[in-house]
Enzyme design. Structure first.
Site, PDB file in Angstrom:
ATOM      1  N   SER A 196      -7.510   2.092  -3.723  1.00 40.97           N
ATOM      2  CA  SER A 196      -6.388   2.815  -3.130  1.00 40.97           C
ATOM      3  C   SER A 196      -5.310   3.077  -4.167  1.00 40.97           C
ATOM      4  O   SER A 196      -4.360   3.805  -3.902  1.00 40.97           O
ATOM      5  CB  SER A 196      -5.837   2.112  -1.898  1.00 40.97           C
ATOM      6  OG  SER A 196      -5.758   0.755  -2.095  1.00 40.97           O
ATOM      7  N   GLU A 216       0.838  -1.215   0.000  1.00 40.44           N
ATOM      8  CA  GLU A 216       0.000   0.000   0.000  1.00 40.44           C
ATOM      9  C   GLU A 216       0.873   1.264   0.000  1.00 40.44           C
ATOM     10  O   GLU A 216       0.670   2.181  -0.794  1.00 40.44           O
ATOM     11  CB  GLU A 216      -0.904  -0.018   1.239  1.00 40.44           C
ATOM     12  CG  GLU A 216      -1.711   1.238   1.465  1.00 40.44           C
ATOM     13  CD  GLU A 216      -2.956   1.308   0.592  1.00 40.44           C
ATOM     14  OE1 GLU A 216      -3.767   0.373   0.662  1.00 40.44           O
ATOM     15  OE2 GLU A 216      -3.083   2.283  -0.160  1.00 40.44           O
ATOM     16  N   ASP A 239       1.165   3.976  -2.982  1.00 45.30           N
ATOM     17  CA  ASP A 239       0.779   5.372  -2.729  1.00 45.30           C
ATOM     18  C   ASP A 239       1.907   6.333  -3.063  1.00 45.30           C
ATOM     19  O   ASP A 239       1.695   7.339  -3.739  1.00 45.30           O
ATOM     20  CB  ASP A 239       0.391   5.560  -1.256  1.00 45.30           C
ATOM     21  CG  ASP A 239      -0.929   4.896  -0.915  1.00 45.30           C
ATOM     22  OD1 ASP A 239      -1.603   4.402  -1.836  1.00 45.30           O
ATOM     23  OD2 ASP A 239      -1.276   4.865   0.280  1.00 45.30           O
TER      24      ASP A 239
END
Ligand code: NAG
Ligand code: NAG
Length: 594
Positions: free
Chosen positions: A495, A295, A299
């Site tokens: 995400s 993640e 990001d």
């Protein structure tokens, strides 16, 4: 942040007055409600030792919340004369925060007055008090007590220790209701920390192992999605951030951290043809060594390649304070930051029906504070489509359903090897809030969806008067991410979409700042007033109740807003134009003196 050292004294003074023992209010433990669900996902290490630290977070009742809300809507609405007239953090503090006297009185009442008959406990409150801090807005008090002190202070029988599987980080929680003096209870509207449910642990991103090789045909333009594809699709290929005061951020929750080595390899593979930063500019919290999280890798790599050459923050919440609610901690930290990042992309969501409504209400005020300061908060809409509760109702995600933030859904290229039109992707979190009413800014466009959709789910699956989400959507599948020095294909999730939209909005802020105009702030009113600036997505659907004999799909995308893709995909040039026009109309001269 301020330390409250004088507190013990106050408690001692009131004890000298020999006040009568005060009635106690019982404060519910939100953790108690979730004990069974939480203990399935976490390792329960048993009873907490007496010298462990238990953290409690008290939300002081704020002043003037209605005024804050009015300001929030005015500064965000391009048709208001106050558009872009953001408040300084000190003005927020003055508006909603409490004074030193209030904070001290609260802590004295909490820890002192009711222990007048007992010398030992007065001493205890003196010791404990030095561990309390208040944020700079003066509306959150965080206290660290030893388990021993907390048991006595709040009449608690037992604390448990929990550990996230595969981690060493411990969380202290109690299932007991807190018993606190009524006069102190009257001064707060929320207690978190050791009585909160444990943070969600489910991994939101997934890796899709679908084999591209089988389906590759002629004229393949790209296999999987990487910066060049994303930049071309949303028309930012020739953009470069330039303004030194511009900034963007990816707050991380639950031990997700990044590695410079991953970024280095990512730039070697995917960093050609555009200017970008080599490194994160500002790291908040202590990022440990060890493995990087997928993640955090995603990001950082995508916010820095979309919002290229824009000052980037990495906000590592877990490194700041152990044991707390990382999401709340981030918001408290944000309220303490005098120059916070302007655009924030968070991948954090929970089932709306599992979150305490008092907590959501209180957090909405934090969102308003951020918007009133000119910050943009983006949340991934969730990866379970419309969701499903017990096979008979959809399950909205929070904070995706908050009317005060911008929610980003997921799409996919209709032709996966082409940079062309997109369709709603089945994972894309979307639907209607069961808690929050539909905000004014989306009423017209959502009504149009509800009035024209030919494939609406059964009435009892959702509440059509609730806040509809998402607001906007971007490609969510087949991302290439470098994680632990290995390029990983097929990374999938909203995400991924969220930092992409964040980078695009950060470029708009760059133009605004270069023209001496205010940043975007809360962007929904602007977006919903200018749907033509966004590329409509009219195909696809999201998942619903898989096992239902009635309905296995959530909602369908169509012309205009829909609860799969919101208003559609970003298109930089058209969004930039409406954003610049809106700001120029109000701010020939900026900043205004206030
Ligand atoms: C954005 O880029 C696409 C090609 O990817 C192009 O067809 C379109 O005209 C561009 N839009 C604008 C507003 O420049
Ligand atoms: C990158 O951004 C900085 C400001 O943060 C600016 O000074 C510099 O000129 C930018 N680089 C390019 C190539 O525009």
């Amino acid at each position: 942040m301020r330390f409250l050292a004088a507190l013990g004294l106050l408690a001692l003074n009131s004890s000298a007055e020999k006040l009568a023992f005060e009635e106690r209010a019982t404060w519910k433990s939100h953790f108690k409600q979730h004990f069974n669900e939480n203990t399935k996902l976490w390792d329960n290490l048993g009873t907490a030792p007496l010298d462990e630290t238990a953290v409690f977070i008290f939300g002081l009742k704020q002043k003037n919340v209605e005024i804050l809300e009015r300001v929030f809507w005015q500064v965000s609405d391009p048709d208001s004369s106050q558009y872009g007239n953001f408040l300084k953090n000190s003005q927020i503090s003055k508006l909603v925060g409490r004074d030193k006297h209030f904070v001290e009185l609260f802590l004295a009442r909490l820890s002192g007055e009711n222990f007048v008959e007992d010398e030992e406990k007065v001493y205890l409150s003196q010791q404990s008090a030095s561990k309390c801090t208040v944020n700079s807005n003066m509306d959150w008090v965080t206290c660290e007590f030893s388990v021993r002190d907390a048991m006595r202070l709040f009449d608690i029988q037992k604390f448990h220790v929990f550990r996230k599987p595969g981690s060493t980080r411990k969380y202290i929680r109690t299932t007991s209701y807190l018993k606190i003096p009524q006069s102190a209870a009257a001064m707060i509207d929320y207690i978190g920390g050791a009585v909160s449910k444990l943070p969600s642990v489910h991994q939101k991103l997934s890796i899709d192992r679908e084999d591209f090789g089988k389906t590759i045909k002629e004229n393949v333009r790209h296999i999987g999605n990487y910066p060049e594809v994303i930049r071309a699709r949303y028309n930012i290929s020739s953009e470069t951030g330039r303004h030194p005061d511009n900034s963007q951020c990816t707050p991380q929750f639950l031990e997700q951290y990044y590695h410079q080595g991953d970024l280095d390899l990512f730039w070697r593979l995917y960093g050609k043809g555009y200017e970008h930063r080599q490194e994160i500019d500002k790291v908040v919290g202590d990022v440990p060594g060890g493995l990087s999280g997928i993640e955090a890798s995603l990001d950082t790599q995508y916010i820095m390649s979309t919002g290229n050459n824009i000052t980037t923050w990495f906000w590592y919440t877990a490194g700041r304070h152990e044991q707390q609610e990382p999401f709340l901690q981030w918001l408290i930290d944000l309220s303490n930051e005098e120059n916070p990042p302007l655009v924030n992309s968070a991948s954090y969501s929970d089932k709306e029906n599992s979150v305490d409504p008092d907590y959501m209400k209180r957090i909405n005020v934090e969102f308003m504070k951020a918007g009133a300061r000119g910050l943009t908060l983006l949340f991934a809409s969730g990866d379970d489509g419309a969701g499903c509760q017990e096979n008979k109702r959809f399950e909205p995600q929070w904070p995706s359903t908050s009317p005060y933030v911008t929610t980003v859904g997921g799409t996919a290229f209709i032709h996966p090897f082409d940079i062309g039109e997109e369709e709603g992707y089945d994972i894309s979190g979307g639907g209607f809030s069961d808690v929050f009413e539909m905000p004014e800014y989306q009423k017209e466009l959502v009504a149009s969806f509800l009035g024209t959709s030919e494939k609406l789910p059964p009435d009892d699956y959702y509440r059509p008067t609730g806040r509809g989400y998402p607001d906007i959507a971007a490609v969510s599948n087949h991302y290439w991410v470098v994680n632990n020095r290995v390029p990983v294909p097929g990374v999938l999730g909203t995400s991924a979409s969220c930092p992409v939209v964040a980078g695009i909005l950060a470029h708009i802020n760059d133009y605004r700042l270069r023209s001496n105009l205010p940043p975007l702030g809360f962007v929904n009113p602007l977006l919903y007033k200018n749907p033509d600036a966004i590329t409509d997505v009219t195909q696809g659907y999201n998942a619903g109740c898989d096992l239902s004999e009635y309905y296995d799909r959530g909602f369908y995308a169509q012309k205009g807003w829909d609860p799969v893709t919101g208003l559609g995909n970003p298109n930089f040039p058209t969004m930039l134009k409406v954003a610049m026009d809106a700001a120029l109309k109000k701010h020939a001269k900026y900043p205004v003196d206030n």
